[in-house]
Design an enzyme around this catalytic site. Structure first.
Site, PDB file in Angstrom:
ATOM      1  N   SER A  62     -12.497   8.953 -49.594  1.00 59.16           N
ATOM      2  CA  SER A  62     -13.490   8.994 -50.666  1.00 59.16           C
ATOM      3  C   SER A  62     -12.839   8.963 -52.041  1.00 59.16           C
ATOM      4  CB  SER A  62     -14.342  10.260 -50.541  1.00 59.16           C
ATOM      5  OG  SER A  62     -14.835  10.404 -49.232  1.00 59.16           O
TER       6      SER A  62
HETATM    7  N1  SAH Z   1     -13.422  13.014 -45.595  1.00 57.81           N
HETATM    8  C1  SAH Z   1     -12.641  11.818 -45.422  1.00 57.81           C
HETATM    9  C2  SAH Z   1     -13.391  10.527 -45.693  1.00 57.81           C
HETATM   10  C3  SAH Z   1     -14.332  10.288 -44.620  1.00 57.81           C
HETATM   11  S1  SAH Z   1     -14.916   8.666 -44.320  1.00 57.81           S
HETATM   12  C4  SAH Z   1     -11.364  11.852 -46.223  1.00 57.81           C
HETATM   13  O1  SAH Z   1     -11.128  12.831 -46.945  1.00 57.81           O
HETATM   14  O2  SAH Z   1     -10.572  10.912 -46.104  1.00 57.81           O
HETATM   15  C5  SAH Z   1     -16.087   9.165 -43.076  1.00 57.81           C
HETATM   16  C6  SAH Z   1     -15.484   9.474 -41.733  1.00 57.81           C
HETATM   17  O3  SAH Z   1     -16.545   9.940 -40.918  1.00 57.81           O
HETATM   18  C7  SAH Z   1     -14.890   8.257 -41.033  1.00 57.81           C
HETATM   19  O4  SAH Z   1     -13.554   8.493 -40.711  1.00 57.81           O
HETATM   20  C8  SAH Z   1     -15.765   8.108 -39.791  1.00 57.81           C
HETATM   21  O5  SAH Z   1     -15.045   7.667 -38.646  1.00 57.81           O
HETATM   22  C9  SAH Z   1     -16.282   9.530 -39.592  1.00 57.81           C
HETATM   23  N2  SAH Z   1     -17.500   9.634 -38.800  1.00 57.81           N
HETATM   24  C10 SAH Z   1     -18.594   8.826 -38.804  1.00 57.81           C
HETATM   25  N3  SAH Z   1     -19.497   9.279 -37.925  1.00 57.81           N
HETATM   26  C11 SAH Z   1     -18.981  10.399 -37.361  1.00 57.81           C
HETATM   27  C12 SAH Z   1     -19.454  11.311 -36.359  1.00 57.81           C
HETATM   28  N4  SAH Z   1     -20.627  11.179 -35.768  1.00 57.81           N
HETATM   29  N5  SAH Z   1     -18.648  12.332 -36.019  1.00 57.81           N
HETATM   30  C13 SAH Z   1     -17.433  12.510 -36.605  1.00 57.81           C
HETATM   31  N6  SAH Z   1     -16.943  11.679 -37.534  1.00 57.81           N
HETATM   32  C14 SAH Z   1     -17.703  10.629 -37.920  1.00 57.81           C
END
Ligand code: SAH
Length: 214
Positions: A62
């Site tokens: 992000s």
């Molecule tokens: N917080 C992260 C950015 C996240 S991007 C950072 O600091 O880098 C969003 C993430 O959510 C992605 O890696 C994606 O694979 C994950 N995601 C999406 N759906 C999900 C689910 N149902 N359970 C767990 N993770 C999920």
């Protein structure tokens, strides 16, 4: 690569100018170097700019100001047990680990879990655990949580996450259709229900059900 003094100054300046003013949040973001969490060589020179960047598995780390605004809205207290849904690079979880007693972060891609855990180990962060799971179900074994942060967008706040929030607890999450602008909302659990506050427009990758292939 780690940040030069000038990059660090500009990074913190950008955070403040976008409204990140909470001292504990700024301290945590000054302490955790974003560079090593941006692994793709193509983009590592942009790690200190205020922009989201691609990471493995087609996901994104992000934008720093959004990380800051979400962290400050979550109002983490030193005794808190926190759940993050969507580990991605592990950057947000590392920041939370500086503010909370205990952090659980869940991710549906095994590769991202492995790489994030390597970052936590490198930094000696012993109070954060990365778990491969579908975070839309929360983490029932560790519930309830004082704070929940979701970093992928669902159409609505998932019921299991609301159920796993302690009374007085706060959850911050983006909601809305994945291909449109979403709203960042703050949900506070009261004795008799939930309060909802809309914070700002954001854009996140979708919360996807089930586990990833890699
Ligand atoms: N917080 C992260 C950015 C996240 S991007 C950072 O600091 O880098 C969003 C993430 O959510 C992605 O890696 C994606 O694979 C994950 N995601 C999406 N759906 C999900 C689910 N149902 N359970 C767990 N993770 C999920």
């Amino acid at each position: 690569m780690s940040a030069s003094a000038e990059q660090k100054m500009q990074f913190l300046f950008a955070l403040r100018s976008k409204g990140v003013t909470d001292t504990r949040t700024l301290n945590a973001m000054e302490t955790i170097d974003r560079g090593p969490f941006v692994r793709d060589g193509l983009f590592s020179n942009r790690a200190y700019e205020d922009m989201p960047l691609p990471i493995a598995c087609g996901q994104t780390i992000s934008q720093p100001s959004v990380v800051g605004l979400m962290t400050q809205a979550l109002d983490v207290q030193p005794r808190d047990k926190v759940l993050e849904v969507g580990t991605g690079s592990g950057y947000q979880a590392a920041i939370l680990s500086h503010l909370a007693r205990r952090v659980y972060t869940v991710e549906r891609h095994r590769r991202l879990i492995r790489e994030a855990q390597a970052q936590f180990d490198r930094l000696g962060l012993t109070n954060v655990t990365a778990i491969m799971a579908d975070g839309s179900h929360g983490l029932p074994d560790q519930a309830p949580f004082d704070r929940i942060l979701v970093t992928a967008a669902a159409e609505d706040a998932p019921g299991p996450l609301l159920a796993q929030l302690r009374e007085g607890g706060i959850m911050v999450l983006p909601v809305g259709q994945s291909d449109a602008v979403q709203s960042l909302i703050k949900v506070t659990r009261q004795a008799d229900g939930f309060d909802y506050e809309e914070l700002r427009a954001v854009r996140f990758v979708p919360l996807v059900e089930g586990l990833g292939q890699d």
